[in-house]
Design a protein around this motif. Sequence first.
Motif, short mmCIF file in Angstrom:
data_model
loop_
_atom_site.label_atom_id
_atom_site.label_comp_id
_atom_site.label_asym_id
_atom_site.label_seq_id
_atom_site.Cartn_x
_atom_site.Cartn_y
_atom_site.Cartn_z
N ARG A 254 1.04 -1.22 0.00
CA ARG A 254 0.13 -0.07 0.12
C ARG A 254 0.74 1.31 0.10
N LEU A 255 2.17 1.02 -0.33
CA LEU A 255 3.11 2.34 -0.30
C LEU A 255 3.21 2.98 -1.60
N VAL A 256 3.06 4.42 -1.58
CA VAL A 256 3.03 5.06 -2.88
C VAL A 256 4.18 6.03 -2.74
N MET A 257 5.10 5.78 -3.40
CA MET A 257 6.33 6.48 -3.39
C MET A 257 7.30 6.81 -4.46
N LEU A 258 7.32 7.97 -4.79
CA LEU A 258 8.36 8.54 -6.01
C LEU A 258 9.89 8.48 -5.51
N TRP A 259 10.45 7.40 -5.92
CA TRP A 259 11.96 7.33 -5.17
C TRP A 259 12.61 6.60 -6.08
N ASN A 260 13.98 7.12 -6.68
CA ASN A 260 14.94 6.51 -7.63
C ASN A 260 15.74 5.76 -6.83
N HIS A 272 1.13 6.41 1.69
CA HIS A 272 0.57 4.92 1.94
C HIS A 272 -1.32 5.08 1.88
N ILE A 273 -1.73 3.82 1.54
CA ILE A 273 -3.04 4.15 1.03
C ILE A 273 -3.88 3.34 2.37
N GLU A 274 -4.81 4.06 3.05
CA GLU A 274 -5.79 3.49 3.96
C GLU A 274 -6.83 3.31 3.73
N ILE A 275 -7.78 2.56 4.59
CA ILE A 275 -9.23 2.33 4.42
C ILE A 275 -9.98 2.93 5.30
N GLU A 276 -10.71 4.14 5.09
CA GLU A 276 -11.44 4.61 6.17
C GLU A 276 -12.87 4.62 5.67
N THR A 277 -13.80 4.68 6.72
CA THR A 277 -15.08 4.84 6.77
C THR A 277 -15.73 6.36 6.28
N TYR A 335 -10.85 4.75 -0.03
CA TYR A 335 -9.55 4.58 -0.15
C TYR A 335 -8.84 6.08 0.18
N VAL A 336 -8.16 6.17 1.12
CA VAL A 336 -7.53 7.74 1.40
C VAL A 336 -5.97 7.30 1.15
N LEU A 337 -5.22 8.14 0.39
CA LEU A 337 -3.83 8.35 0.18
C LEU A 337 -3.32 9.40 1.30
N LYS A 338 -2.70 8.98 2.22
CA LYS A 338 -2.24 9.95 3.16
C LYS A 338 -0.67 10.23 2.76
N TYR A 388 4.96 19.11 2.90
CA TYR A 388 3.36 19.40 3.00
C TYR A 388 2.88 18.34 2.90
N GLU A 389 1.81 18.01 4.08
CA GLU A 389 1.12 16.81 4.01
C GLU A 389 -0.44 16.87 4.12
N GLY A 390 -0.86 15.76 3.46
CA GLY A 390 -2.51 15.88 3.31
C GLY A 390 -3.06 14.51 3.14
N SER A 391 -4.46 14.47 3.14
CA SER A 391 -5.17 13.03 2.88
C SER A 391 -6.05 13.30 1.51
N TYR A 392 -5.68 12.50 0.77
CA TYR A 392 -6.24 12.49 -0.49
C TYR A 392 -7.18 11.33 -0.69
N ILE A 393 -8.50 11.69 -1.07
CA ILE A 393 -9.58 10.54 -1.21
C ILE A 393 -9.46 10.17 -2.81
N ILE A 394 -9.09 9.05 -2.89
CA ILE A 394 -8.87 8.44 -4.33
C ILE A 394 -10.24 8.24 -4.87
N SER A 395 -10.27 8.74 -6.19
CA SER A 395 -11.36 8.62 -7.03
C SER A 395 -10.92 8.52 -8.42
N GLY A 396 -11.71 7.59 -9.38
CA GLY A 396 -11.59 7.69 -10.62
C GLY A 396 -12.45 8.26 -11.51
N THR A 397 -13.45 9.12 -10.92
CA THR A 397 -14.63 9.61 -11.63
C THR A 397 -14.53 11.19 -11.33
N GLY A 398 -13.45 11.62 -10.99
CA GLY A 398 -12.90 13.02 -10.73
C GLY A 398 -13.84 13.54 -9.45
#
Length: 798
Positions: A254-260, A272-277, A335-338, A388-398
């Motif tokens: 569930r790790l999302v990382m831009l790393w060379n 990382h992606i977490e499941i939230e209600t 699904y929330v990407l923190k 900077y930090e935040g919580s992004y709610i993933i969506s494929g429909t905009g």
Amino acid sequence: MILPQLAGGVLFPDDNIPEVDKLKPDFGLRCGRALYSRYCSGGAYFSFNQLSEMQDTRNYGAGMQNNEKYKNWFSNGSPIGNKSTGGAESAPSTKGMTKAQRKAMANISYDIFSPMKKLSNVLLSVLSDNDYKLECTSLDKNIITNKQRKKFETYIKSKIMNPMVKELGLPEFNVPFIPADKQMLEVADKMGFFKSRYEVALEKLAEAGFRSSNWSSMRNEINRDAIDYHFRAAKVYNDPITGQVKFKYIDPARLVMLWNEDNQDEPVAIGHIEIETVQSIYPKLIEAGFDEKQIQAMAKSYVPYQTDASMIPVWAFERKDQTTNRWVWMDFKVYVLKFEYLSTDSKQYVERTNKQGYTSFLRNNKPVEDKKKNPNDTYEEVACNYWYEGSYIISGTGLDRIYEWKKKPNQMQKGLSPMSSYVIHRINGQSPTRSVKGLLDDLMFAILKLRAAVWAAAPKGYRIDVGEAANIKIGGVEYDLFDLVHVHRQNGIQVVATKFNAATGKYVSQPLTEMDNGLGPQGTEWIQQIANLQMMIKDTMGIPDAMAASPDQSAERLVGVMEADYVAGNHANWPLRESERQFKQKLGERLIHQARIDIEFDPKIKEFYESIIGENMVSALDEIEGLSLDQLAISCKVLPNEKEKSMILQRAVQMAQIPTKDGYTILRPSGVERVAQLLKNGDVDEAIWFMAMEENNARVREEEFSQMMMQQTIQGQQQSAMMAEEAKRQTAMQLAQIEIMKQREMANMEMMKEQQLAKIKADANYQVQLLKGKQALEEINLEATLEAQYGNEITGRV
């Protein structure tokens, strides 16, 4: 976990904008969208397309791989892995055999047989055999100087000054311990005896962080990821209630990382992606400025991703539940990407002079444009990196959303580079689980073939020669072959009728022959193949038979071979052990520095740490200001395992049995109990130090006793010499006295002799006079007699 997919090509927003614009939610939303887009398009370290493979690898590691591919393999001949996601079979043209042609594989069990659960637990046991203790050594020159001064002062006071003042009768200097020699002084230094309060306080911070984060239980999850993926990950965070710095486990899948991989510095974006209600994040979304309709629309887009989507009522978005009086969609999982995003902020400083004439640079919260700059002022533009930090709610429909977007407070720095909250560590090479996936498939293939052979095995039977199948007369009774089979099955008697053919010169074969049937050679071959595959799997993972609790296939083993197998297994798995040490060291660094910064800038967090590590330790943290990772040398020391602790305790018991010259032992029974308690509490250094001090004290007592005995011997010799001299003097005096008495006696004897002689002489004269007197008297008597007789006076001598 089925994630919404986002089209690739979404770019990160322009970074060359004022800080005030970066703090707007729209900037954070675009950052989160771009990061997840990279993840979906394969631009991240772990990508969306790898998710199913990573889950499959984890299943292999747990011995729970999907058996559908084995069914597909044996039922239609398609290669492993070519079955589509939808479960459709391969095209008829690619089938090797149809299901009808493989009916032998249709009735067997496809339950998974895999040794991986046991072997993974073996590796987990090997990794958990030793834990690591964090040690902090300050690189500040003042602290190093103070430690050296304290060390040498201890030696000088204990070995030079105290003996001098003791002879003078003055009070001795207080020293923490008395080193036997310089070597013991260096040992004490290496064991941290002269650590400063500052270093001890930092170690206490790390210890509190690992203890409160439950490192002992989380350790197995992190090590299992290393076995499956050769990757470890965790995140440092502040407890929302107490503010204490802790860490939590991050699943690499569930790790999302831009790393060379070639540049192993900090990533530019990580999360990382977490499941939230929806219910749990609803207040945060309202605080971020979203209304209920917007939240509801976002929840509606997540209907296809709910596990019980078919059970969602049609009125879910029209009215509330009559029982709970809340929306059904509030229980939807999203699904929330923190994530954290590294941005470069340009800060402007202007030179100012105060009333006292001191000049300094002040920061302009709103940078002045070049056209509006005062020509009489001096401006400085400084570029700084910030997270900077935040919580992004993933969506494929905009309908994606962002909340809790802000500049990360109390950021850690290594030199001039800020550090993220994520701690990652990658091991080079292929992971143990991935390296044996092919062998596990081969093993399952052999198991299935063995099961098929068992199902196809025929029971015991008979070979009947129809040429000799005529009735046989025995004892006047005729028996056919089936009668003879029945007799053989009833009582084991087999009737044989062998005839000699004179024409051929050979005996005719018997008409009825028993056959064993069963698995036959094929069964033995598959069993041997299974054993060979299991051996190859263990060998590939670096696990010997002794370590895997497997029976050895060879003859009796020599003494010490099993121990050599353990050592070889530890060598094979050294990268995993070293990786854990490095990971815990990195994690400890982040815990220490984040806690140190929070204590400095947050009074509530400082108050909390004063309650758990003590005010004295927290006040020691103020000894150095401007803490950075470059100012500390943080290392991990291997702690002894239970076997090594047992050896330490056994050594303590032996020390309690070694007598010393003073009539005691090196270690008292109470000392053995103290060592056992210290080892039980994990204070190994303290236990070893206590044993060393007790042994040193025993040697000191022995030396003192030897010196005392030597002094007593010398004193005895001196007393003997004095007594001898006194005896000689007494003897001389006695001899002189005897001589005097002898002379006196001799003088007395001489005097007595003279007196005796004088007496004798006087006695002789007396006798002479007495004789003379007697003679004279006799003469007188005679003269008187004669005169009486003669009557005449007689004159002259008679």
